[in-house]
Enzyme design. Structure first.
Site, PDB file in Angstrom:
ATOM      1  N   GLN A 245      -0.749   4.736  -9.921  1.00 52.93           N
ATOM      2  CA  GLN A 245       0.469   3.929 -10.070  1.00 52.93           C
ATOM      3  C   GLN A 245       0.399   2.995 -11.279  1.00 52.93           C
ATOM      4  OE1 GLN A 245      -0.450   1.886  -6.146  1.00 52.93           O
ATOM      5  NE2 GLN A 245       0.449   0.131  -7.200  1.00 52.93           N
TER       6      GLN A 245
ATOM      7  N   CYS B 144       3.361   1.227  -5.011  1.00 53.71           N
ATOM      8  CA  CYS B 144       2.558   1.862  -3.959  1.00 53.71           C
ATOM      9  C   CYS B 144       3.424   2.486  -2.877  1.00 53.71           C
ATOM     10  CB  CYS B 144       1.617   0.840  -3.344  1.00 53.71           C
ATOM     11  SG  CYS B 144       2.449  -0.611  -2.677  1.00 53.71           S
TER      12      CYS B 144
ATOM     13  N   HIS C 164       0.050  -3.373   0.820  1.00 52.29           N
ATOM     14  CA  HIS C 164      -0.176  -2.145   0.056  1.00 52.29           C
ATOM     15  C   HIS C 164       0.168  -0.924   0.907  1.00 52.29           C
ATOM     16  CE1 HIS C 164      -1.723   0.309  -3.102  1.00 52.29           C
ATOM     17  NE2 HIS C 164      -2.828   0.670  -2.486  1.00 52.29           N
TER      18      HIS C 164
ATOM     19  N   ASN D 220      -5.399   6.824  -1.809  1.00 49.84           N
ATOM     20  CA  ASN D 220      -4.825   5.692  -2.537  1.00 49.84           C
ATOM     21  C   ASN D 220      -4.139   6.224  -3.801  1.00 49.84           C
ATOM     22  OD1 ASN D 220      -4.172   3.093  -3.254  1.00 49.84           O
ATOM     23  ND2 ASN D 220      -6.275   2.347  -3.423  1.00 49.84           N
TER      24      ASN D 220
END
Ligand SMILES: *[C@@H]1O[C@H](CO)[C@@H](O)[C@H](O)[C@H]1NC(C)=O
Ligand SMILES: *[C@@H]1O[C@H](CO)[C@@H](O)[C@H](O)[C@H]1NC(C)=O
Length: 362
Positions: free
Chosen positions: A164, A170, A305, A326
């Site tokens: 990102q 996110c 997040h 992630n």
């Protein structure tokens, strides 16, 4: 709700014996001797501190070269060096404790935890928002005989790790990873889908591209838009843009809706993950320097997040974990993934992972 235990206290004294890593043997020997003298007699501490400072400067330069970091002037370089030095001291001190996970002097090593969170953890979840999570139906309630471990990557339902960048998107990455998962599971086709389309075209007043948003709104957008385009056709720019309506009109993957996982219940989360990759919100204050292993211990529950649970298992030393994808690139964590302790003694789950989970429906 537990208050978070952030590691924002970087006032660690520099340990004399941890700075020798990149020196040649003879200098190392000198430092070892100096450390010995210092720690036994409390003399020469000034001299060794100078040596340590030089070692650390060298380390910072090597790190800058490795990550292509360039500072605009000597003032900035000095300020960044101070932060780097404190972070390295913190990381080396932590790693010397033989914990279940290791920290790493990674690409975020010249940022304070506050700066780091401000730049990318933009999922701002208020407590009223959490209380408002409605469980209309939970289609995975009846899942039984869950395997002891599961990895959606090996089943072909997970695209490569994305990055990102310094943008609070996110939520879009989490929405898209879960959508890519259900799309592969139902069609057999793994297609990388567009985060940027969500960021640019989702007009929900809670969603603001790089300034944050919510995964459930992302799913809602895809439902209302009758689908979403590919990453290739509508690529990520890492900044806010205007909606490309031509690309928005092309619907490569569709979903029919989404559901929330019953909150604060890791058993329910497991049932959902058995069936598909699941979007979750976490308190990522401990993520900055995560290197490898199973993240355990104290963590906050200030959800900031969005990530995606793509499996679970038990580590070699017997700790149960969630396998989490992630969106900070493959040079973070375990090739872009983090393992987080599963079935902890508090219902919110590690870093609040069980508080706000959701998934798209085919
Ligand atoms: C947690 O979820 C499981 C599975 O959905 C359910 O059977 C159980 O009753 C839930 N526990 C609580 C405390 O809500
Ligand atoms: C995390 O796990 C390690 C290894 O099992 C253990 O030594 C440590 O105490 C745990 N940390 C916390 C805070 O529970």
């Amino acid at each position: 709700m537990a208050t978070s235990t952030l590691f924002n206290n970087f006032n660690y004294t520099i340990k004399l014996n941890i700075m020798c890593l990149s020196l040649n043997r003879s200098i190392t020997l000198v430092i070892v001797v100096l450390v010995f003298i210092t720690s036994t007699c409390h003399v020469s501490s000034r001299r060794s501190r100078v040596l340590n400072e030089e070692t650390m400067l060298h380390k910072h330069e090597q790190w800058m070269a490795r990550y292509g970091r360039v500072y605009k002037d000597p003032n900035e370089q000095e300020a960044r060096f101070k932060i780097f030095k404190n972070n390295v001291a913190y990381i080396e001190e932590f790693n010397s404790q033989n914990q279940a996970y290791k920290l790493s002097v990674n690409k975020f090593a010249d940022q304070t935890n506050e700066e780091f969170k401000a730049a990318r953890n933009r999922l701002k979840v208020s407590s009223t928002r959490i209380l408002a999570v409605q469980i209309a139906s939970f289609r995975h309630e009846d899942v039984s005989d869950a395997p002891s471990s599961l990895d959606w990557r090996t089943k072909g339902a997970v695209t490569p790790v994305k990055d990102q960048g310094p943008c609070g998107s996110c939520w879009a990455f989490s929405t898209i990873a879960a959508t890519e998962g259900i799309h592969e599971i139902t069609t057999g086709k793994l297609i990388s889908l567009s985060e940027q389309e969500l960021m640019d075209c989702d007009t929900n007043s809670e969603d603001h591209g790089c300034e944050g948003g919510y995964m459930v709104n992302g799913f809602e957008f895809i439902v209302q838009n009758n689908g979403i385009n590919t990453e290739a056709a509508y690529p990520y720019t890492g900044s806010d843009g205007t909606c490309n309506t031509k690309e928005e009109a092309i619907h490569v993957a569709t979903i029919s809706g989404y559901e929330n996982v019953p909150a604060n219940n890791e058993s329910a989360l497991l049932k959902a993950v058995v069936m598909q990759p699941v979007s979750v919100a976490v308190d990522a204050s401990k993520f900055q320097f995560y290197g490898s292993g199973v993240l355990n211990g104290t963590c906050g529950t200030d959800l900031d997040h969005g990530v995606t649970v793509v499996g679970y298992g038990t580590s070699d030393d017997g700790m149960k974990y969630w396998l989490v994808k992630n969106s900070w690139g493959t040079d973070w964590g375990e090739a872009g993934y983090i393992r987080m302790q599963r079935d902890v003694e508090y219902k919110e789950g590690m870093c609040g992972i069980a508080m706000m989970a959701s998934y798209p429906t085919a």
